[in-house]
Design a protein around this motif. Sequence first.
Motif, PDB file in Angstrom:
ATOM      1  N   CYS A 123       0.849  -1.213   0.000  1.00  0.00           N
ATOM      2  CA  CYS A 123       0.000   0.000   0.000  1.00  0.00           C
ATOM      3  C   CYS A 123       0.878   1.255   0.000  1.00  0.00           C
ATOM      4  N   GLY A 124       0.341   2.331  -0.553  1.00  0.00           N
ATOM      5  CA  GLY A 124       0.951   3.668  -0.437  1.00  0.00           C
ATOM      6  C   GLY A 124       2.393   3.702  -0.913  1.00  0.00           C
ATOM      7  N   THR A 125       3.239   4.280  -0.076  1.00  0.00           N
ATOM      8  CA  THR A 125       4.655   4.411  -0.423  1.00  0.00           C
ATOM      9  C   THR A 125       5.294   3.046  -0.652  1.00  0.00           C
ATOM     10  N   SER A 154       6.091  -3.560   3.546  1.00  0.00           N
ATOM     11  CA  SER A 154       5.390  -2.715   4.521  1.00  0.00           C
ATOM     12  C   SER A 154       6.378  -2.187   5.549  1.00  0.00           C
ATOM     13  N   ALA A 161       4.845  10.469   7.237  1.00  0.00           N
ATOM     14  CA  ALA A 161       5.315  10.342   5.855  1.00  0.00           C
ATOM     15  C   ALA A 161       6.530   9.418   5.822  1.00  0.00           C
ATOM     16  N   GLN A 221      13.498   0.123   1.758  1.00  0.00           N
ATOM     17  CA  GLN A 221      12.710  -0.899   1.034  1.00  0.00           C
ATOM     18  C   GLN A 221      13.294  -1.082  -0.366  1.00  0.00           C
ATOM     19  N   LEU A 224       2.855  11.815  -3.948  1.00  0.00           N
ATOM     20  CA  LEU A 224       2.200  11.353  -2.702  1.00  0.00           C
ATOM     21  C   LEU A 224       2.752  12.122  -1.502  1.00  0.00           C
ATOM     22  N   LYS A 225       4.074  12.253  -1.474  1.00  0.00           N
ATOM     23  CA  LYS A 225       4.717  12.946  -0.350  1.00  0.00           C
ATOM     24  C   LYS A 225       4.211  14.384  -0.255  1.00  0.00           C
ATOM     25  N   GLU A 227       0.479  14.506   0.914  1.00  0.00           N
ATOM     26  CA  GLU A 227       0.153  14.065   2.272  1.00  0.00           C
ATOM     27  C   GLU A 227       0.638  15.017   3.355  1.00  0.00           C
TER      28      GLU A 227
HETATM   29  C1  AGP Z   1       3.615   6.978   3.384  1.00  0.00           C
HETATM   30  O1  AGP Z   1       4.156   8.242   3.405  1.00  0.00           O
HETATM   31  C2  AGP Z   1       2.241   6.877   3.765  1.00  0.00           C
HETATM   32  N1  AGP Z   1       1.987   7.478   5.007  1.00  0.00           N
HETATM   33  C3  AGP Z   1       1.500   5.586   3.481  1.00  0.00           C
HETATM   34  O2  AGP Z   1       1.257   5.591   2.115  1.00  0.00           O
HETATM   35  C4  AGP Z   1       2.161   4.229   3.853  1.00  0.00           C
HETATM   36  O3  AGP Z   1       3.253   3.992   3.039  1.00  0.00           O
HETATM   37  C5  AGP Z   1       1.102   3.123   3.697  1.00  0.00           C
HETATM   38  O4  AGP Z   1       0.056   3.348   4.600  1.00  0.00           O
HETATM   39  C6  AGP Z   1       1.666   1.732   3.871  1.00  0.00           C
HETATM   40  O5  AGP Z   1       2.157   1.544   5.162  1.00  0.00           O
HETATM   41  P1  AGP Z   1       3.114   0.337   5.497  1.00  0.00           P
HETATM   42  O6  AGP Z   1       4.362   0.526   4.718  1.00  0.00           O
HETATM   43  O7  AGP Z   1       3.329   0.408   6.983  1.00  0.00           O
HETATM   44  O8  AGP Z   1       2.395  -0.925   5.097  1.00  0.00           O
END
Ligand code: AGP
Length: 609
Positions: free
Chosen positions: A300-302, A347, A400, A408, A485-486, A489
């Motif tokens: 998810c996300g980053t 993650s 963030a 990663q 995204l950065k 957010e």
């Molecule tokens: C990153 O800046 C965010 N706050 C968010 O996208 C995050 O990467 C995402 O919720 C996934 O989290 P995780 O890496 O702990 O799984």
Amino acid sequence: MCGIVGAIAQRDVSEILLEGLSRLEYRGYDSAGICTVADGKFHCLKTIEKVQALRTEVAKAGCPGGLGIAHTRWATHGGPSVVNAHPHLTERLAMCHNGIIENYQQLKDKLQAQGYQFKSQTDTEVLLCLIDSLVKTGLDTQEAFRQALLQAEGSYALALIDREHPGDLYGARRHSPLVVGLGIGENFLASDVLALLPVTRRFIYLDDGELVHITRGSVEIFNAQGQRVEKDIAESSLDAESISKGRYRHFMQKEIFEQPQALENTAMGRLSADGIAPDAISGLAQHDLSAVDNIKIVACGTSYHAGLVGKYWLEELTGLATSVEIASEYRYRKAVVKENTLFVTISQSGETADTLACLRLAKEQGYLKTLCICNVHSSSLVRESDLSLLTRAGAEIGVASTKAFVTQLLCLLLLSLYLGEVKGTLSAPRRTQLVESIKKLPALCRDALGQDEAIRQLAQEFAGKHHCLFLGRGIMYPIALEGALKLKEISYIHAEGYAAGELKHGPIALIDKDMPVVVVAPDNALLSKLLSNIEEVRARGGLLYIFSTRSLKLKNDAHSRIFTLPDADELLQPLIFTIPLQLLSYHCAVINGTDVDQPRNLAKAVTVE
Ligand code: AGP
């Protein structure tokens, strides 16, 4: 996301609870509360402000007693309000909850029929009343707690106290983390070890379905059937320094500057002269990866953006077909699983609900093996995966993700190197060359951090902007996505990342003198294509901010400002070019006056769907 702290001691526990809550603030929250027991009475205070405001109220009103629980809430059921803030109370019980009780409406209907009235809109109060109703049938608190949990569907970490039993603290978890902290003549509960570092370094990590009964002198853990289970005690190596801002103004800023060291830690002991050390990946001794033919990455996300970069490396260096998916999408579709596919999750926290759900699903879907890239060694993701590659970024407190992202990336590169060697797709000289490049990475990132002041000045130009485009091609496309995204957010500026070749298929319509266009343009095989895309923006009066390689010697002009970064192996460029984009969003957020480390509505670990 929500945070829980619980304590049982001979001394008053309110200070331990408040300090614990302060240390959980980074997770993101919208209200906070505390409840202690003294002289058979509850002392409960709540606020929709910050933990500091709760501290002030406790100083005024007092919260005496050696037993207590406290909470920071991130609203799911019912908006942020004092009434919805935890702990929730019945006449006799008080409880804090992280997670979601999915069948709360059915349980609520049943309880209302029994005469229960609800003060809040929360699912937590429903579960608490269910426990209360079972206590009223004559069950002791622990058994009532266990039986209620058998009826509850969904996810939870819970801390429960009974004002008639000031010597007992209870906890339970399912799909949401909870640890027991072991003191001397006092014991604790928390959703994160960081909350308890001032009082202990010794922890027991609860597993799903477990319930714990804690007194000042004992900790007993039970499975869902009520049978005792024995657990290992783990010593945490985190220290106070890792969770202080030091000389920096914000955690995010500190974490950006920690990246060279974090990358050194990620690589430490994992490289040999021409590849990867044999124990670089935990679990390799039991789980051979030589049969892998395909790779599926879910995050998810980053972390998802890291996966997108990983796809380029994995396909180039190993020849293995790799696909990357958003966890919340993957878990609800009928996926076709090709034979001999390695399932990889990424993650920072290792507790992200959607990513964890995908891992559990993958185990039923016939994947060859599961591997996670994660920053928290004690997390559910690490414990439930066959293999793991820890990022070793150290505690990341800013919401963030910064140092977690670059580490990663390095883990994905290490994995690519390993699989390239195993599959015979990477020659020894190329492996040696890559190992040498990785060793130079921390120094290259330090060099990139040298752009800080120039980017701080650049951020002044972004302050009044409402929208921004980020462009990149090939392996730099996910870096453009991450830059966008950065920025959104933490500075709340609307930003979109695009593959630069897509510009003329729609977003070019947005280009005008008010729309900053940030381009990540290192010297690589796609540069000439990207320069054409840059011309398309220039021709329409767009404002260009180009991050490029130093040796390219691009020049500033009326439409474009150039920022230069060190030359590096093409494969390492994503890590280096991430840094100025992090700095840009950080400085924009500072100028816009946002809450940099705890941006609105966001949580550090998204432990609910
Ligand atoms: C990153 O800046 C965010 N706050 C968010 O996208 C995050 O990467 C995402 O919720 C996934 O989290 P995780 O890496 O702990 O799984």
